[in-house]
Design a protein around this motif. Structure first.
Motif, mmCIF file in Angstrom:
data_model
loop_
_atom_site.group_PDB
_atom_site.id
_atom_site.type_symbol
_atom_site.label_atom_id
_atom_site.label_comp_id
_atom_site.label_asym_id
_atom_site.label_seq_id
_atom_site.Cartn_x
_atom_site.Cartn_y
_atom_site.Cartn_z
ATOM 1 N N UNK A 550 -2.919 9.993 7.036
ATOM 2 C CA UNK A 550 -2.826 10.397 5.853
ATOM 3 C C UNK A 550 -1.600 9.749 5.162
ATOM 4 N N UNK A 551 -0.488 9.571 6.225
ATOM 5 C CA UNK A 551 0.601 9.062 5.604
ATOM 6 C C UNK A 551 0.532 7.552 4.967
ATOM 7 N N UNK A 552 -0.228 6.961 5.983
ATOM 8 C CA UNK A 552 -0.364 5.517 5.614
ATOM 9 C C UNK A 552 -1.320 5.139 4.362
ATOM 10 N N UNK A 553 -2.328 6.161 4.320
ATOM 11 C CA UNK A 553 -2.987 6.360 2.868
ATOM 12 C C UNK A 553 -2.152 6.323 1.793
ATOM 13 N N UNK A 554 -0.921 7.549 1.750
ATOM 14 C CA UNK A 554 -0.067 7.615 0.706
ATOM 15 C C UNK A 554 0.834 6.388 0.538
ATOM 16 N N UNK A 555 1.319 5.646 1.550
ATOM 17 C CA UNK A 555 2.112 4.545 1.392
ATOM 18 C C UNK A 555 1.036 3.414 0.653
ATOM 19 N N UNK A 556 0.010 3.166 1.214
ATOM 20 C CA UNK A 556 -0.943 2.437 0.612
ATOM 21 C C UNK A 556 -1.234 2.525 -0.906
ATOM 22 N N UNK A 560 0.109 -0.012 -4.031
ATOM 23 C CA UNK A 560 -1.014 -0.654 -4.956
ATOM 24 C C UNK A 560 -0.493 -0.159 -6.399
ATOM 25 N N UNK A 561 0.397 0.668 -6.591
ATOM 26 C CA UNK A 561 0.771 1.042 -8.187
ATOM 27 C C UNK A 561 1.205 -0.300 -8.923
ATOM 28 N N UNK A 562 0.434 -0.514 -9.913
ATOM 29 C CA UNK A 562 0.919 -1.503 -10.857
ATOM 30 C C UNK A 562 0.722 -3.127 -10.474
#
Lengths: 614, 585
Positions: A550-556, A560-562
């Motif tokens: 879950x943490x990795x997902x958030x970080x990824x 990816x923003x912008x």
């Protein structure tokens, strides 16, 4: 994974006559390899000339000494034979002269060793350095078909072999050669007749050497072969011990082992026995020569044609004659192995390199790139000898707009990772172009091109340095604050702080002291810090627990923003959030669109999606 | 060193014989200078040609005997060395085969491989040399010393001087070089490490354009290596000439002192020459003895490593006792886990806590959970790769601990996560458990595991060779062959430990369909990550941090188990109501 490669025992004193008798590997082109090696020796010309002189002198002094000692002995013998008082002065002169000669011989011998060591070590350093630099210029395709062990062995084992030869064997050849010539000359000076008698044993020695070496070659080869089989079997059975157990394969495993083991024992026995007979036989022949010299010498001395001292000198010479011959007999083998090793080294150094960078200024600045990536009818196949070559990518055409999230899905072997490698120009396209903001990537220096992209792969590569160094890897001079900020964004800052040395903690070899999830977060931090306009993400996160996932997902997601992102996606949630999904099969994009569009199309994507629920 | 010493025990008579021969060889060799002295003193100086001939003949006979002895020594030595090495290798191999997972993990497979190969080689190489030196050096040294003293007592002090000088030389060299040898080894390791890292991180290094800093890293290590190597080489280059110098000066000393004695008629000239020979022998023997003591520690290190392997007793006995039970191969195959707890040897905490469930024949039991939840650990307890620390596992009512291990493993077909194939042919791999299997059953298994097609396509079919590690087939093909190997066994229980991960969705679906039909009466265990793999299982066990947090069918668990829902959510789409939505429109 297979175990460590087994190297033949190295280190001082592990060689000896037996090792030198092993059949040398045959180089493919002996003479040209020696010539190339000669080029490396060229800068040391002066040193080598001095070394040769030193060798000459050291041998000369040591070869002349027995003669002088003989003359000294004559002084003593004379006094006995003529029953006159010993002329200690004269004796003293000889002794003094000898002290000087021995001393000088040792001096020059040592100097020779010094010089050759210097030359050998410097050349080895240079070879290793050139190999290391070459590694960076070789195209990626070179490494695809070679194991790490192979390449490593050239940098270590093969350079080692060349080193040993330069260090020892060369001087041995020179000194042995000069010794044989010098001794021969002196023996002739003392008494041509005795020389003739003494030399009668040489052909016999050579014949014996040849016989033994010839007969033992076969057994040595067998030894190597069976050793390979035994070791290979051990490697397999130990690494796959679970399978052996699960299938009750112990008996079969043991039977195979014993088969090779017994054959190895037999081959080893024979080869060791044969090689062990060489020195005794040579020694016996030497003694034969010794006896002949004594008998002949005695007879001649009686006739007054030779002095006692000369006989003594002769005895010493005959002793010193056999050893160099035995050593030189093995030289051919050693030279062959060395040439083979050198050949392997030069093979790497002569490999074709990647295309060099264009020399003009880069048309774009990495940091200002908007992130529009165009694949213009790209086609690609791995460099291969086969005709016709198997294309991996047939006709890939796609434009990614700045900031778009592009997911790439498809079965294994469809070409997903290949697209990524082409983007970073790890391989050259065989057709079409790739453009960044409208600029062809082949017009960019590789450094600039690669700064545009930030990569997070399946294989989390960390090296044996500090956490700080690892995170900061993508930047020239990252400040500690920047590193900490990147770590925070990757949700790994807290973990680092709980470690004993914090950011100074050293990551061990193969990062054994970190879990998979922690490694991935560190590589994510690295990508954050690099802050490149385009992101490439290979998403396999199956090897982590749910919380870290879950943490990795958030970080990824944050990463990816912008940014224009290319994601090799495995998780449905990622795929469904993508702006565009590229469905690849057999090297082509067969479908393109959003998740809903593709499902509506009812094509391959739909089948893939639905096969999860059958 | 007891186990290793035991291997040499049967060779003791031969060792003693060899030793005796070496001593004889040494002593005979020592006689030679005496004859030389005789020839010179009583032959040449007195003009007695017939004596010269006679003594010469005796000398030849003597050297022939020496040669004979040496050849015999070589023969016997080679025998001892090869055979004991073979026995050593055998012992290690047998021992490691008996090892359970616990012992293998303790050493690590690579270390075991190194010990069985490199270390044995090291022991073999040095033991022969030790045997020779151990007998030859003392025999020669003492013999030569005695002879020297007998020849002329007054000159003996010269030998003492030479020995003292040699001792100093050796001690200084050893003192200076030994620490550097150790550093050298470390530097080599560091160089290896750097190159390996550069090779495995090739993509990353180039992607982050760090080539020049990597080159610099290598160059530093390279430079260090060169400097240390240079020092050591140069030191060694003095050693040989130094020893020769000591021996030469020693001879001069003898001649000088001897001349005086000859003057006083207390020494014959031939004797002086003989004395020089004996002195050389004493010094050389001393040298050999020093080498012996230098080589010994290196052999000891290897011997120690081998001894560790040989003296480790496996926790789980792999020997079938008479009293142990055997279940027939057509037994039903109901598996019961009863309050099973497990912790790794020497660990502080349990990794599995009170796991209980029952798996009936004809059903699929799936085990799911995130990594680290204990799935593989749990399933590895069934073939008894490890023993449970609490609780019990039983098959058809019989505790697996009571079963002979061979029987236990015959009852199950096991497929690990990574397809492991051995070098040989496809056929030899498939028949690994049972060489008697007929081609018919192999083909059946291949069809079942979806591997038949690609095997058919290969020109040599079943006889296609497989290289070490199975690298000449793709990952997916390796996996399917692994599955075929297990299926060929026809056991009542099958275990698939995440065995489908290398297969794409389609192949996996086909495989499951085929197996559902063909294995309908077997007990199947599947450990998996993909929910799609386990959806149809009659029983899904959800593990989280070593505890069972849910048992049931897919739909039951979606409704009742939050951990399972989380897992599924990452792979399926949930509608706002929380029911599953297959997205079928």
């Amino acid at each position: 994974m297979a175990g460590p490669k087994i190297r033949p025992g190295r280190g001082p004193g592990s060689g000896g006559p037996a090792a030198a008798m092993m059949p040398g590997e045959k180089p493919k082109n002996f003479h040209s390899t020696l010539r190339t090696l000669g080029r490396y020796l060229k800068p040391y010309r002066c040193k080598l000339i001095v070394a040769s002189i030193a060798a000459l002198l050291s041998v000369a002094f040591s070869v002349v000494s027995p003669w002088i000692l003989g003359m000294a002995t004559d002084v003593v013998a004379d006094s006995l034979l003529t029953d006159s008082p010993l002329d200690f002065n004269r004796l003293g002169q000889f002794m003094g002269f000898l002290l000087l000669l021995y001393g000088l011989s040792t001096l020059f011998s040592t100097w020779l060793g010094f010089l050759m060591a210097g030359v050998a070590q410097r050349i080895s350093y240079q070879l290793r350095k050139e190999l290391s630099e070459k590694l960076n210029r070789l195209p990626l395709s070179y490494f695809d078909h070679r194991t790490h062990g192979e390449i490593l062995s050239r940098i270590t084992n093969d350079v080692d072999t060349v080193n040993t030869t330069l260090n020892q064997t060369l001087s041995q050849i020179v000194t042995n050669g000069i010794t044989i010539l010098g001794v021969f000359a002196l023996m002739v000076i003392i008494s041509p007749l005795m020389t003739l008698i003494a030399l009668m044993t040489i052909p016999l020695s050579l014949w014996v050497i040849r016989q033994i070496v010839g007969k033992s070659q076969k057994h040595f080869k067998d030894n190597q072969r069976f050793l390979g089989e035994v070791n290979g079997h051990i490697e397999e059975m130990f690494s796959g011990h679970i399978i052996v157990k699960a299938f009750n394969g112990e008996k079969q495993s043991k039977d195979t082992f014993e088969k090779w083991n017994q054959q190895l024992a037999r081959a080893g026995e024979k080869s060791q026995f044969l090689s062990g007979t060489m020195m005794p036989l040579i020694n016996m022949i030497g003694n034969l020569g010794f006896v002949l010299v004594c008998v002949a010498g005695g007879a001649l001395a009686l006739q007054g044609r030779i002095t006692i001292g000369s006989i003594q000198a002769f005895i010493q010479y005959i002793r010193t004659f056999n050893h160099p011959i035995a050593q030189l007999a093995n030289v051919a083998n050693v030279l062959q192995s060395t040439a083979a090793a050198a050949e392997r080294i030069f093979e790497v150094l002569n490999e074709k390199e990647e295309a060099p960078d264009p020399t003009e200024d880069s048309p774009i600045q990495p940091k200002q790139v908007r992130g529009e990536i165009t694949f213009d009818h790209v086609s690609f196949h791995y460099p291969t000898q086969e005709e016709p070559p198997q294309p991996l990518i047939k006709d890939f055409h796609f434009v990614a707009k700045p900031g778009q999230r592009v997911a790439i899905v498809g079965p294994t072997g469809a070409g997903k990772t290949t697209i990524v490698k082409l983007l970073l120009r790890f391989y050259e396209l065989t057709g079409g172009r790739i453009l960044v903001d409208g600029v062809d990537i082949t017009t960019l220096p590789k450094k600039e091109l690669r700064s545009i992209f930030s990569m997070v792969l399946q294989d989390n590569w960390l090296f044996s340095g500090t956490v700080q160094e690892n995170i900061g890897y993508g930047c020239a001079n990252p400040s500690p604050q920047a590193i900490e900020e990147a770590a925070r964004q990757a949700h790994i800052h807290h973990f680092i702080k709980t470690q004993p040395s914090g950011y100074e903690m050293v990551i061990q070899e193969e990062a054994g002291n970190l879990s998979q999830g922690q490694k991935q977060l560190l590589t994510l931090a690295r990508a954050f810090l690099a802050d490149a306009p385009v992101l490439i993400l290979d998403e396999a996160t199956s090897s982590v627990d749910t919380r870290t996932e879950a943490q990795i997902q958030k970080a990824m997601a944050q990463l990816m923003e912008g940014r224009t992102s290319f994601i090799i996606a495995h998780r449905l949630s990622t795929i469904m959030d993508a702006d565009v999904i590229l469905v690849m099969k057999d090297g082509d994009v067969i479908e393109k669109g959003t998740h809903q569009e593709l499902l509506a199309q009812g094509g391959f994507y739909k089948t893939l999606y639905e096969s999860q629920y059958e | 060193m007891k186990r290793i010493a035991k291997i040499y025990v049967p060779h003791i008579p031969t060792i003693l014989l060899t030793g005796g021969l070496i001593v004889i060889q040494a002593l005979l060799q020592l006689e030679l200078p005496k004859f030389m002295a005789q020839i010179i003193d009583q032959g040449i100086i007195t003009g007695n040609l017939s004596l010269i001939y006679g003594t010469g003949a005796t000398m030849l006979l003597l050297s022939f005997l020496v040669c004979l002895a040496a050849v015999l020594v070589s023969y016997l030595g080679a025998r001892i060395s090869s055979r004991s090495a073979a026995t050593l290798r055998s012992s290690i191999f047998d021992q490691v085969t008996r090892f359970g997972n616990a012992e293998i993990e303790h050493f690590g497979p690579s270390s075991l491989i190194t010990r069985a190969t490199n270390d044995v080689l090291q022991i073999q190489n040095t033991s022969l040399m030790l045997l020779r030196m151990g007998f030859f050096a003392p025999a020669m040294g003492i013999g030569a010393l005695v002879m020297a003293i007998r020849t002329n007592r007054d000159l003996t002090w010269t030998i003492a001087v030479a020995l003292a000088a040699l001792l100093v030389l050796i001690l200084v060299s050893v003192f200076l070089s030994l620490p550097r040898f150790r550093i050298l080894q470390k530097l080599m390791d560091r160089l290896n490490l750097i190159v390996n890292e550069r090779l495995s991180g090739l993509l990353v290094i180039r992607a982050f354009h760090r080539e020049s800093s990597e080159e610099k890293r290598f160059d530093n290590a390279n430079l260090d290596l060169m400097k240390t190597n240079l020092f050591v080489s140069r030191l060694m280059s003095f050693l040989m000439p130094g020893m020769t110098l000591i021996m030469s000066y020693g001879s001069l000393l003898v001649v000088w002192a001897g001349a005086a004695l000859i003057q006083q008629d207390r020494l014959a000239i031939g004797d002086m020459m003989a004395f020089i020979q004996y002195a050389m022998h004493v010094v050389m023997s001393f040298l050999f003895l020093t080498m012996f003591f230098i080589m010994l520690p290196r052999a000891m290190v290897s011997a120690q490593r081998v001894q560790e392997v040989l003296s480790m007793e496996p926790r789980i006995s792999e020997i079938c006792a008479e009293e142990q039970r055997n279940l027939p191969l057509n037994t039903a195959g109901e598996v019961v886990f009863d309050k099973v707890c497990f912790r790794y040897p020497d660990a502080e905490e349990d990794v599995l806590h009170h796991i209980s469930f029952r798996a009936k024949p004809g059903t699929w039991t799936a085990i799911v959970g995130g990594t680290g939840s204990g799935k593989s650990t749990l399933i590895n307890l069934l073939p008894r790769f490890y023993d449970v620390t609490q609780g019990s596992i039983s098959i058809d009512g019989v505790n697996i601990r009571e079963l002979c291990h061979e029987n236990l493993r015959n009852l199950m077909g096991y497929v690990p996560q990574k397809g492991v194939l051995f070098s040989g042919t496809i056929q030899s791999n498939l028949t690994f458990a049972n060489p008697e299997l007929e081609e018919e059953s192999l083909i059946q298994a291949l069809k079942l595991s979806q591997a038949y097609d690609f095997v058919q396509e290969k020109p040599e079919g079943l006889a296609t060779s497989i290289s070490q590690g199975g690298t000449n087939v793709s990952g997916g093909q390796r996996q399917r062959l692994s599955i075929a190997r297990a299926l060929a066994k026809k056991a009542p229980i099958y275990i698939f430990d995440d065995s489908f991960s290398a297969l794409d969705f389609q192949t996996e679906a086909d495989l499951r369909k085929a197996m559902l039909k063909a294995l309908c009466d077997k007990t199947i265990f599947v450990v998996a990550q993909r929910i799609s793999t386990v959806k149809d299982a009659q029983q899904i066990i959800v593990l989280d941090e070593g505890k069972v947090v849910g048992i049931g069918t897919h739909s039951q668990l979606i409704a009742t188990c939050p951990v399972y829902r989380e897992l599924a959510a990452s792979q399926l789409q949930l509608s706002p109501k929380g029911d599953e939505d297959y997205g079928r429109t």
